[in-house]
Design an enzyme around this catalytic site. Structure first.
Site, PDB file in Angstrom:
ATOM      1  N   LYS A 116      31.244 -31.165  -7.952  1.00 19.47           N
ATOM      2  CA  LYS A 116      29.800 -31.252  -8.357  1.00 19.47           C
ATOM      3  C   LYS A 116      29.093 -32.464  -7.427  1.00 19.47           C
ATOM      4  O   LYS A 116      28.067 -32.317  -7.285  1.00 19.47           O
ATOM      5  CB  LYS A 116      29.572 -31.271  -9.659  1.00 19.47           C
ATOM      6  CG  LYS A 116      29.735 -29.760 -10.515  1.00 19.47           C
ATOM      7  CD  LYS A 116      28.914 -29.557 -11.526  1.00 19.47           C
ATOM      8  CE  LYS A 116      28.954 -28.294 -12.079  1.00 19.47           C
ATOM      9  NZ  LYS A 116      28.265 -27.912 -13.430  1.00 19.47           N
ATOM     10  N   LYS A 198      34.927 -19.023  -5.679  1.00 21.60           N
ATOM     11  CA  LYS A 198      34.536 -18.597  -6.886  1.00 21.60           C
ATOM     12  C   LYS A 198      33.213 -17.990  -7.046  1.00 21.60           C
ATOM     13  O   LYS A 198      32.329 -18.678  -6.382  1.00 21.60           O
ATOM     14  CB  LYS A 198      34.559 -19.746  -8.111  1.00 21.60           C
ATOM     15  CG  LYS A 198      34.535 -19.357  -9.353  1.00 21.60           C
ATOM     16  CD  LYS A 198      34.459 -20.527 -10.185  1.00 21.60           C
ATOM     17  CE  LYS A 198      33.095 -21.455 -10.150  1.00 21.60           C
ATOM     18  NZ  LYS A 198      32.884 -22.327 -11.140  1.00 21.60           N
ATOM     19  N   LYS A 201      26.477 -18.614  -9.280  1.00 21.94           N
ATOM     20  CA  LYS A 201      24.982 -18.659  -9.155  1.00 21.94           C
ATOM     21  C   LYS A 201      24.477 -19.687  -8.038  1.00 21.94           C
ATOM     22  O   LYS A 201      23.617 -19.369  -7.493  1.00 21.94           O
ATOM     23  CB  LYS A 201      24.413 -18.831 -10.646  1.00 21.94           C
ATOM     24  CG  LYS A 201      24.914 -20.160 -11.591  1.00 21.94           C
ATOM     25  CD  LYS A 201      24.555 -19.689 -12.725  1.00 21.94           C
ATOM     26  CE  LYS A 201      25.465 -20.584 -13.797  1.00 21.94           C
ATOM     27  NZ  LYS A 201      25.769 -20.019 -15.185  1.00 21.94           N
TER      28      LYS A 201
HETATM   29  P1  TYM Z   1      30.130 -22.034 -16.978  1.00 22.30           P
HETATM   30  O1  TYM Z   1      28.649 -22.150 -17.638  1.00 22.30           O
HETATM   31  O2  TYM Z   1      30.107 -22.539 -15.673  1.00 22.30           O
HETATM   32  O3  TYM Z   1      30.613 -20.694 -17.074  1.00 22.30           O
HETATM   33  C1  TYM Z   1      30.550 -19.989 -18.388  1.00 22.30           C
HETATM   34  C2  TYM Z   1      31.714 -19.319 -18.359  1.00 22.30           C
HETATM   35  O4  TYM Z   1      32.116 -18.459 -17.109  1.00 22.30           O
HETATM   36  C3  TYM Z   1      33.495 -18.707 -16.661  1.00 22.30           C
HETATM   37  N1  TYM Z   1      33.543 -18.443 -15.214  1.00 22.30           N
HETATM   38  C4  TYM Z   1      33.874 -17.381 -14.521  1.00 22.30           C
HETATM   39  N2  TYM Z   1      35.129 -16.967 -14.886  1.00 22.30           N
HETATM   40  C5  TYM Z   1      35.696 -15.931 -13.771  1.00 22.30           C
HETATM   41  N3  TYM Z   1      35.142 -16.063 -12.635  1.00 22.30           N
HETATM   42  C6  TYM Z   1      34.182 -16.622 -12.450  1.00 22.30           C
HETATM   43  N4  TYM Z   1      33.722 -16.678 -11.058  1.00 22.30           N
HETATM   44  C7  TYM Z   1      33.482 -17.598 -13.231  1.00 22.30           C
HETATM   45  N5  TYM Z   1      32.495 -18.380 -13.152  1.00 22.30           N
HETATM   46  C8  TYM Z   1      32.204 -19.040 -14.488  1.00 22.30           C
HETATM   47  C9  TYM Z   1      33.674 -20.058 -16.941  1.00 22.30           C
HETATM   48  O5  TYM Z   1      35.073 -20.517 -16.825  1.00 22.30           O
HETATM   49  C10 TYM Z   1      33.314 -20.333 -18.518  1.00 22.30           C
HETATM   50  O6  TYM Z   1      34.043 -19.630 -19.476  1.00 22.30           O
HETATM   51  N6  TYM Z   1      31.909 -26.425 -19.067  1.00 22.30           N
HETATM   52  C11 TYM Z   1      31.593 -24.639 -19.209  1.00 22.30           C
HETATM   53  C12 TYM Z   1      30.730 -24.577 -20.444  1.00 22.30           C
HETATM   54  C13 TYM Z   1      31.058 -25.453 -21.726  1.00 22.30           C
HETATM   55  C14 TYM Z   1      32.333 -24.747 -22.612  1.00 22.30           C
HETATM   56  C15 TYM Z   1      32.456 -25.606 -23.675  1.00 22.30           C
HETATM   57  C16 TYM Z   1      33.171 -23.761 -22.510  1.00 22.30           C
HETATM   58  C17 TYM Z   1      30.601 -26.404 -22.277  1.00 22.30           C
HETATM   59  N7  TYM Z   1      31.167 -26.515 -23.578  1.00 22.30           N
HETATM   60  C18 TYM Z   1      33.200 -25.430 -24.639  1.00 22.30           C
HETATM   61  C19 TYM Z   1      34.225 -23.681 -23.520  1.00 22.30           C
HETATM   62  C20 TYM Z   1      34.280 -24.549 -24.497  1.00 22.30           C
HETATM   63  C21 TYM Z   1      31.128 -24.133 -18.172  1.00 22.30           C
HETATM   64  O7  TYM Z   1      30.502 -25.015 -17.262  1.00 22.30           O
HETATM   65  O8  TYM Z   1      31.061 -23.067 -18.026  1.00 22.30           O
END
Ligand code: TYM
Length: 332
Positions: A116, A198, A201
């Site tokens: 990032k 990956k 968005k």
């Molecule tokens: P975020 O918002 O980027 O993504 C949300 C969830 O989607 C999963 N994910 C994917 N899984 C498979 N293939 C992909 N291409 C893909 N893109 C995203 C992510 O692994 C995630 O599970 N830091 C986290 C959000 C968060 C969180 C938490 C998660 C904040 N606090 C506490 C669990 C527990 C994040 O940025 O996810």
């Protein structure tokens, strides 16, 4: 344990108007499956989203939309605690305390921070750096046993465990040490245009990423254009990144095994395969999209869900906060 049952916590950032197919298959679809066995807390993590600049009106709209997407995917508002992270001040409060138990060197190793920082080189803010500590606070506040996420969050889960173990070793058993729940085949859904990165968005090529709310025509078109290889043989294999990815998607939306899917497409070309994958994704997402539209027309209901969620989440979080404050020596 909240009511004698094991606890799940997970969350998604409200950083766009629709989650991706990766978010759905890597995380949300498993929340739906696990909600009957666990006491679950599902958060819309808006505090995390502002580590990257957001337009205020859009962020507000995205939070409401994400709530509707959670519900439309089948998250039950009666059974689970669904809440907006910023509505529970304990998240920021515990994150501050945990910051004082986290080393700069540990945070500097986080690959998401490095990625990032490259992508947003004009805004490498302190929040981006301490982001994993806020995520640790999210998880530890609810004494979560299990955290269902995609594999990109594995490193953040590891640091959460390290912080919790460090804190417990100083003050006794304050936090439950959480385990990750990472799906086997859909842990990392890849970009349809660059199957080595990956699905995200922020993909510079819009054809690389399927949004949960994409229309059937768009979904079919994007999958039709997906990068494959010149082998023209539908099977799982080394260096068949594009086909592996489409097989993972197909199996995740149909609940079929990879073996069954490969058998099904034996002797068929990529054209037939892609058509079937596209139709399976449309079939899985169409009912969700319908429910989403109905929910977005019912703002009062959405408001009632997040208000009730804030209250329930706040009560659980405050219990942990009280314990933490006493342990570190604050007057409570
Ligand atoms: P975020 O918002 O980027 O993504 C949300 C969830 O989607 C999963 N994910 C994917 N899984 C498979 N293939 C992909 N291409 C893909 N893109 C995203 C992510 O692994 C995630 O599970 N830091 C986290 C959000 C968060 C969180 C938490 C998660 C904040 N606090 C506490 C669990 C527990 C994040 O940025 O996810």
């Amino acid at each position: 344990m909240i009511n004698g049952r094991k606890v799940i916590l997970s969350g998604i950032q409200p950083s766009s108007s629709s989650i991706t197919l990766g978010n759905y298959l890597g995380a949300l679809i498993n929340w739906v499956k696990l909600q009957n066995e666990y006491d679950c807390c599902f958060s819309i993590v808006d505090l995390h989203a502002i580590t990257v600049r957001q337009a205020p009106q859009e962020l507000r709209a995205n939070c409401l939309s994400l709530l509707a997407q959670y519900l439309a995917c089948g998250i039950d508002a009666q059974k689970n605690i669904i809440f907006i992270q910023s509505h529970v001040p304990a998240h920021a409060e515990l994150a501050w305390i945990l910051n004082c138990y986290t080393q700069m060197g540990e945070l500097a190793r986080m690959t998401q921070f490095k990625d990032k920082s490259k992508k947003h080189h004009d805004n490498i803010n302190a929040g981006l750096f301490t982001y994993p500590v806020l995520m640790a606070a999210d998880i530890l506040l609810y004494q979560a046993d299990l955290v269902p996420v995609g594999s990109d969050q594995k490193q953040h889960l590891e640091i959460t465990r390290d912080i919790a173990e460090r804190f417990n070793s100083i003050y006794g058993d304050v936090f439950t040490i959480p385990d990750g729940y990472i799906p086997k085949n859909a842990a990392r859904i890849m970009s349809l245009q660059d199957p080595l990165s990956k699905m995200s968005k922020s993909d510079p090529n819009p054809n690389g990423c399927i949004a949960l709310l994409d229309s059937p025509e768009v979904i079919i078109k994007k999958i039709k254009r997906a990068v494959t290889d010149s082998d023209a043989h539908v099977c799982y294999g080394e260096e068949k990144y594009g086909v592996n990815n489409l097989l993972n998607i197909y199996c995740a939306v149909t609940s079929k095994s990879i073996e069954d899917a490969v058998f099904e497409f034996e002797g068929k070309g990529y054209g037939d395969f892609k058509r079937a994958v596209g139709e399976a994704v449309v079939e899985a997402l169409s009912p969700i999209q319908q429910r989403y539209c109905d929910l977005m027309n019912n703002r009062d209901y959405l408001e009632s869900v997040y208000k009730a969620g804030a209250q329930k989440a706040g009560a659980v979080a405050d219990r942990t906060m009280n314990k933490v404050k006493k342990k570190v020596g604050f007057i409570v």
